[in-house]
Structure formats: C-alpha cells, structure tokens
Design an enzyme around this catalytic site. Sequence first.
Site, PDB file in Angstrom:
ATOM      1  CG  ASN A 168     -58.212 -76.789  98.589  1.00  0.00           C
ATOM      2  OD1 ASN A 168     -58.447 -76.252  97.503  1.00  0.00           O
ATOM      3  ND2 ASN A 168     -58.410 -78.089  98.803  1.00  0.00           N
ATOM      4  CG  PHE A 188     -59.611 -76.700  89.185  1.00  0.00           C
ATOM      5  CD1 PHE A 188     -59.284 -77.503  90.262  1.00  0.00           C
ATOM      6  CD2 PHE A 188     -60.647 -77.097  88.355  1.00  0.00           C
ATOM      7  CE1 PHE A 188     -59.974 -78.696  90.502  1.00  0.00           C
ATOM      8  CE2 PHE A 188     -61.334 -78.278  88.579  1.00  0.00           C
ATOM      9  CZ  PHE A 188     -61.007 -79.076  89.657  1.00  0.00           C
ATOM     10  CB  SER A 207     -62.597 -79.913  92.727  1.00  0.00           C
ATOM     11  OG  SER A 207     -62.392 -78.699  93.435  1.00  0.00           O
ATOM     12  CG  ASN A 215     -62.623 -75.657  96.228  1.00  0.00           C
ATOM     13  OD1 ASN A 215     -63.421 -75.352  97.106  1.00  0.00           O
ATOM     14  ND2 ASN A 215     -61.539 -76.383  96.458  1.00  0.00           N
ATOM     15  CB  THR A 216     -64.792 -75.856  89.655  1.00  0.00           C
ATOM     16  OG1 THR A 216     -63.384 -75.607  89.763  1.00  0.00           O
ATOM     17  CG2 THR A 216     -65.272 -75.398  88.295  1.00  0.00           C
ATOM     18  CE  LYS A 224     -58.595 -86.749  93.908  1.00  0.00           C
ATOM     19  NZ  LYS A 224     -57.352 -85.978  94.058  1.00  0.00           N
ATOM     20  CG  ASN A 284     -61.233 -84.042  95.022  1.00  0.00           C
ATOM     21  OD1 ASN A 284     -60.603 -83.289  95.756  1.00  0.00           O
ATOM     22  ND2 ASN A 284     -61.293 -83.868  93.714  1.00  0.00           N
TER      23      ASN A 284
END
Length: 341
Positions: free
Chosen positions: A114, A118, A181, A183-184, A215, A244
Amino acid sequence: MYRTLFSLVLSKLDPERAHQLAFFVIKALPTFGVGRLVRRFTRPDPSLAVDALGLRFDSPFGVAAGFDKDGEGVIGLGQLGFGHVEVGTLTARAQPGNEKPRLFRLIPDRAVINRMGFNNHGAATAARRLGTIAATRKRPVLGVNIGKSRVVSVEDATADYLESARVLAPVADYLVVNVSSPNTPGLRGLQELDLLAPLLRAVREVADEVPLLVKIAPDLTDDQVRKIADLVVDLRLAGIIATNTTIAREGLRTDPAVVEKAGAGGLSGAPLAERSLEVLRLIRAQVPAELCVISVGGVETAADVQRRLDAGATLVQGYTAFLYLGPLWARQINRGLVRLR
C-alpha cells in the site's frame, strides 16, 4: 464460504474498492441491532481478557491502524470480536492521500503493498466522531494513531503532531505516534533519536494521562530498535508498537513483474512475520516486563498470535489477513487461542 467469495469475486475487484465494500458492511453492523446478534456469536471467551495500559481488553487480538482510518467502523469491528481497534493514521490536516491505484494484492504471498499516504478527513473531524464512540458503553478499547500531515515539513513536524494530539487524546483510550510509514516523505527520518526524543517528549506532555506509544518500522537495524526501546523507557512512555509495513521485497513468491508494477509502498502480510517477531524479541529483551509491547505484522492464525504472546507481546494486532480470511477472522483467532491454552 468467504474464501470462495474472495477467489471468485473480491480478488477480481480493485483492492481499495473491495475494502470499501467490506467496510460499508462493517459500519452497518450496529444498525437495527444486527451487530448485537453477531456479537453473541463472536464474543471472546472471558479467559482471554487482558489488563494493559490501565485498560481491560476483552481479547489480546485487535485491529491495526490503517483498516479504519477515520474511526467510522469501531463499533462494528468490536462486534466482530476484536478486543481493540486502533484508528488512523490521522493527521492534523485533512488529506486525500496518494493517487490511485495505491493498494495492491500479492495473493501468492498473502500480502499487500500500500501507498495510501494517510488519507483521512483530519484529526478534528475524527475527534467529533470518536467522542461519541468513546462515550459508548459496549465498545472495544479505542486506540488513536497520529502521523505527520504531508504538507508539513519535517522541521515543523512536532507542532503538527501536537495539533492532532490535543484534539484526539481526550477521546482516545491510548494514543500512538506513527513515525514509521514509508508513504509520507521524511516521516521515517523521525525515528532518528535526535528528532524522535523531542517529538515524543512534546506529545507526552499534551497527551497528559492518556497512555502514549510509538510505532516503529521493521526496517530499522537491531541496534536502532534497542536504542528506541531505551528511549521509550527513559521517557516513561506506555509502550511500543512493532512493527509497521516494510519497504523490503525479498523472498516473495509473487511474479516479480507484478511486484514491480505495484511499485513503491509498504509491504504487509505473511512475508513480514519473521522480522516482526524478531523485533518483538529485541524489544522485550530490552524493556521492563510492565512496558506494553504490541506486536503486529504477518499474523494470520491463533497459533501466530500465541507465538507473539509467548515471545512477550502484551497485545497483538492484525490487518492484512482480514482481507484474505474475512469477517469471522477475529472469532477464529479468539476460539483458537482458547483451545491453545
């Protein structure tokens, strides 16, 4: 039955669309008393109850952040048998996330890639909804996961996290700082101790009496994991969530062309299981027994959950296998845990 449905129908749909359809049903469960009937069938055995973070969890098994981004399905997920629901990741600014497609199945690996980014309607909007849920008597434990808004620079990240924490801590049973994450842009850099320490210290002050956890990513080195564990103890945080999603792609059975086409993003599911377990063991060897450690990554069966508990996890979370195993997954886990005891 669900596996047949997945094979013949759901696997043919766009993954994000399939998730939306399933989530629509979950959100509808509390309507007209349907969820109460389901709950009679899915309620965890009392022997599974866990006391942690000053809270009572009906089961050690809960839903990881990412499944319910805006806190719209908390009651329904609890009625399916999950002992806690961690909503988010929520950001101070509402944001649409990355461009679609951004969710990809790796079916031979029982995994997902994925790069959602967010996507959520913002902390303030969620806080109004979660305030109502928090006042509900029959609900699972509610965790709230917060992250950095995409439009905010890394230099201004602390102020952004604090904005979210101020409005969400009052409606959360526990609060999670997500710095892991992939993805940021720039987010994972916040795991560096010189950035992480002041961030966690500041959020801890705003969170007040609400248990605060952090996390972390599975891609940290073992030494980095140990240093973050030491920091969490030094700052007297309530716990750590490990782990994560991963940016690694080694050892996958899915056709490499399919993996390459999916592109960048975080990999979750079965391939993450061993590293997630390794990180759990590293943390548990480093921290006091009373520190809450929530293990997540690659969990599919009751035996997987019990393995994490035996390795020192206080609680266990899952997400990806929910997409492959269906709505009775938590019930299967809980019943299996009873048989293993």
